[in-house]
Write an enzyme that holds these catalytic residues in place. Structure first.
Site, PDB file in Angstrom:
ATOM      1  N   CYS A 131      34.975  55.548  50.872  1.00 31.16           N
ATOM      2  CA  CYS A 131      33.623  56.503  50.545  1.00 31.16           C
ATOM      3  C   CYS A 131      32.721  56.080  51.754  1.00 31.16           C
ATOM      4  O   CYS A 131      32.728  55.095  52.544  1.00 31.16           O
ATOM      5  CB  CYS A 131      33.286  55.797  49.194  1.00 31.16           C
ATOM      6  N   CYS A 187      30.895  52.551  52.183  1.00 29.42           N
ATOM      7  CA  CYS A 187      31.800  51.675  52.961  1.00 29.42           C
ATOM      8  C   CYS A 187      32.005  51.847  54.510  1.00 29.42           C
ATOM      9  O   CYS A 187      32.218  50.912  55.143  1.00 29.42           O
ATOM     10  CB  CYS A 187      33.253  51.648  52.051  1.00 29.42           C
ATOM     11  N   CYS A 206      37.241  55.160  45.966  1.00 38.45           N
ATOM     12  CA  CYS A 206      37.271  54.545  47.138  1.00 38.45           C
ATOM     13  C   CYS A 206      38.167  53.536  47.541  1.00 38.45           C
ATOM     14  O   CYS A 206      38.341  52.743  46.471  1.00 38.45           O
ATOM     15  CB  CYS A 206      35.898  54.133  47.559  1.00 38.45           C
ATOM     16  N   CYS A 219      36.112  50.003  47.936  1.00 34.78           N
ATOM     17  CA  CYS A 219      35.243  49.189  46.955  1.00 34.78           C
ATOM     18  C   CYS A 219      35.581  49.352  45.588  1.00 34.78           C
ATOM     19  O   CYS A 219      35.144  49.223  44.529  1.00 34.78           O
ATOM     20  CB  CYS A 219      33.588  49.725  47.243  1.00 34.78           C
ATOM     21  N   ASP A 262      16.157   2.960  15.046  1.00 35.43           N
ATOM     22  CA  ASP A 262      16.998   2.887  13.958  1.00 35.43           C
ATOM     23  C   ASP A 262      16.549   3.846  12.858  1.00 35.43           C
ATOM     24  O   ASP A 262      15.572   4.359  12.851  1.00 35.43           O
ATOM     25  CB  ASP A 262      17.368   1.614  13.354  1.00 35.43           C
TER      26      ASP A 262
END
Lengths: 169, 532
Positions: free
Chosen positions: B21, B24, B113, B116, B348
């Protein structure tokens, strides 16, 4: 408010009479709700009768084993000597020549023996249920309920005492 | 596309052909301009194609004009295969609407793509942003900023590696080099694109340090098995762990990729990576707010209330607890998932806490509400105090995580003040207990009390009783006020614990003694600086 008073308030009393067939050699196991058990002499034990003087107390129960050398470490008390019901804790001699063996009465890890009675044997006779205790034992978690199966409740023990009284008269 | 230069052309062509793509592609060309990645997808695609055509044109003609006149565009045929072109006909219409129409039909057929897997495509679009914001808004959190964290499937690292090797090889043929670190990281580019959109939609800025986290987990089941070849190549990177579902975690895959030799990688994995059928899926969108801390001091007026719930074998032995009584209302107001209660020491079940009160802090986990004014905190304090007479709180306030550490540190240094009601077996007169008042700095040796010996190691503790003050009541009772070192077992000091605490009140008075009531007063000098 405070019945027995003092430290033993939160303990349940269990008894083992005539241990190893020896008459009146009775022990009382004080069991805390957290599983910890304190081994003590019961009131009827010969050592607690009037006239008896303690000559010596010996935690060396065999050539290889001294209860004084018991060492525990960590929360799980690793390294503790493991005890069975009839494991001896100590031997006590009285001035009249008699010798008595004190037994564990329950299975578990030996946490500590009472060294105070070595330096001051009198408290064993004066306060057998508190400062004069013999040893502290921690049973296995899985066995904490079953250890009392071989022992008598307060009521059952009182019946044993009654029987003794009746049979001797 | 002014960011791209002549030397990028072969890379762009190569990647476009293999199904990568535009975003990228920009990453592998080391384009660092954030704004460029934010351009609409179709614009980027268009520009890339133009860039390629431009250069082709330069080869065809002598014209060095960078701007393409429409007539030239129309003349050229699209020669590239790969992600669908903007216009099937090869001719770009001037009318935007028609363009849009064409692009609309083309977008529906946009190939996923191969690097990616759609992260920088579909998941940058406004629809996904809206989906995320919808989840955030419906979860009803209060926040002033956000951090967006993304979990990517491990095979993306593998594909990234394959693409890099492809590009590196091509660059090598041209006598150029490309360092792995120069490539823009996928996650980084993704955040450049999506942060502004999320920020706009949510109305708050993105901040790496924000306590409010929006997280998305992406998965791509179709290619999950792509990582498996790494296990045969680098078996020691993939050790099965008990609580992990798959051995192929992101970290393990990255480690293996660092180890594996280039030749081995290329033997097992296609280069360029194949085009997938499907996009990634966003498995879950989760929101989480960082914990907030509320601190204060509590007084305990009940002799029948444990600090924490007392439950044995699923059965509750005593009703309620200090922590539940305090935290209940805080949980409701802050709308938290859970809480962690801690205090500076504790007492306690049967001991009251008097005086200034014991400092405590509560961590509220994943609270929906985080902003409270001082007035609102006062109101909360009042609500807690009205709800129970067993405990009361004061100085309730929001604090930082660091404050809790300081609170715990202060535990050791405190001097504690106690008040004990003591019983004796043999009668006592006033004179018999008067001497206790004169004893100062009394040293005790305390063996681990029998009542806690089942869960604590056997040890002897040396502790100091600083001062004592007695109050005669009757022949068998008196009250004793004590100031002691922190960590002293008071009950055992009173009854002696089978002679395992020496000296003790019993031994000092030569009687059998027991403790009937105990109150503790916590002195908080140290904490005046911590709380207002």
């Amino acid at each position: 408010m405070a019945a027995a008073g003092g430290a033993e308030r939160y303990f349940t009393r269990w008894y083992k009479p005539d241990v190893k067939g020896r008459p009146c050699e009775d022990f009382c196991v004080l069991q805390h709700s957290n599983r910890i058990c304190v081994i003590t002499l019961a009131e009827a034990h010969p050592l607690l009768q009037s006239g008896k003087t303690i000559k010596s107390i010996n935690y060396q129960i065999s050539a290889n084993c001294s209860r004084l050398q018991n060492k525990v470490s960590g929360k799980s008390k690793r390294g503790a000597q493991f005890l069975t019901e009839l494991a001896p804790l100590c031997r006590i001699s009285s001035s009249d020549g008699e010798e008595y063996t004190i037994y564990s009465c329950i299975r578990g890890r030996l946490i500590e023996v009472n060294e105070n009675i070595l330096s001051n044997p009198a408290i064993l006779q004066e306060k057998p249920s508190t400062e004069g205790y013999i040893a502290v034992v921690l049973p296995k978690f899985e066995e904490s309920k079953s250890i009392t199966q071989g022992l008598l409740t307060q009521k059952e023990y009182e019946e044993v005492l009654l029987k003794r009284l009746n049979s001797s008269s | 596309m002014s960011s791209l230069t002549e030397k990028d052309r072969p890379i762009v062509q190569l990647l476009l052909n293999s199904g990568t793509c535009p975003r990228c592609i920009l990453r592998f060309c080391c384009v660092g301009s954030q704004a460029l990645y934010r351009h609409p997808y179709k614009d980027l695609m268009k520009d890339l194609k133009e860039f390629l055509k431009n250069n082709q044109e330069k080869e065809d003609t002598v014209c060095s004009d960078v701007v393409d006149p429409p007539c030239k565009r129309i003349r050229l045929e699209p020669t590239e295969e790969g992600p669908d072109d903007l216009n099937h006909n090869g001719a770009l219409q001037q009318i935007p609407s028609v363009n849009d129409e064409n692009t609309a039909t083309e977008n529906s057929a946009v190939k996923v793509c191969n690097v990616c897997l759609g992260i920088l495509q579909e998941f940058c679009e406004v629809d996904f942003v809206k989906k995320v914001c919808q989840k955030v808004n419906s979860s009803d959190y209060q926040f002033t900023s956000f951090v967006f964290s993304v979990s990517l499937p491990p095979q993306l690292s593998v594909r990234e590696r394959a693409a890099w090797l492809l590009v590196k090889q091509e660059m090598g043929n041209l006598g150029l080099s490309l360092a792995k670190d120069d490539i823009v990281q996928l996650k980084e580019a993704y955040k450049w694109i999506i942060h502004p959109q999320l920020s706009e939609e949510l109305g708050v800025p993105a901040d790496g340090k924000s306590l409010f986290e929006v997280s998305v987990v992406f998965a791509h089941p179709e290619t999950d098995e792509e990582c498996h070849f790494l296990a045969t190549a680098c078996p020691d990177c993939f050790k099965p762990a008990k609580n992990k579902q798959s051995v192929f975690t992101r970290m393990a895959v990255i480690k293996a990729l660092e180890k594996i030799k280039e030749e081995d990688f290329l033997k097992h994995f296609p280069c360029p990576p194949s085009s997938p059928q499907n996009l990634c899926v966003a498995l879950e969108i989760q929101c989480n707010n960082g914990a907030v801390f509320v601190a204060g001091r509590y007084n305990k007026y009940s002799r029948n209330l444990p600090q924490t719930p007392w439950i044995i074998d699923g059965e509750r032995k005593l009703e309620s607890s200090v922590e539940e009584l305090i935290s209940e209302h805080l949980m409701a107001e802050f709308k938290a998932d859970s809480f962690n209660f801690s205090s500076s020491g504790r007492e306690d079940v049967d001991v009251r806490t008097l005086g200034n009160g014991r400092p405590f802090a509560i961590e509220l986990v994943n609270p929906r509400r985080i902003h409270f004014t001082a007035e609102e905190m006062k109101g909360l304090q009042q609500t807690i105090n009205n709800s129970s007479d067993k405990i009361q709180v004061r100085d309730l306030q929001l604090v930082t995580r660091e404050a809790i550490g300081r609170m715990k540190e202060g535990e050791e240094e405190k001097t504690k003040t106690y008040s004990a009601l003591i019983w004796t077996d043999k009668a006592i007169q006033k004179e018999d207990i008067a001497f206790l008042d004169d004893i100062k700095e009394l040293k005790l040796d305390q063996k681990t009390p029998l009542r806690v010996l089942h869960r604590r190691p056997l040890a002897v503790r040396c502790r100091i009783i600083h001062t004592m003050k007695s109050e005669y009541i009757d022949e068998h009772h008196f009250r004793l006020h004590l100031k002691t070192q922190a960590g002293t077992y008071i009950k055992e000091f009173v009854h002696g614990d089978f002679g395992r605490t020496k000296p003790n009140i019993g031994s000092l008075l030569n009687r059998t003694t027991d403790i009937l009531e105990l109150d503790v007063e916590v002195s908080c000098l140290l904490f005046i600086f911590l709380w207002n």
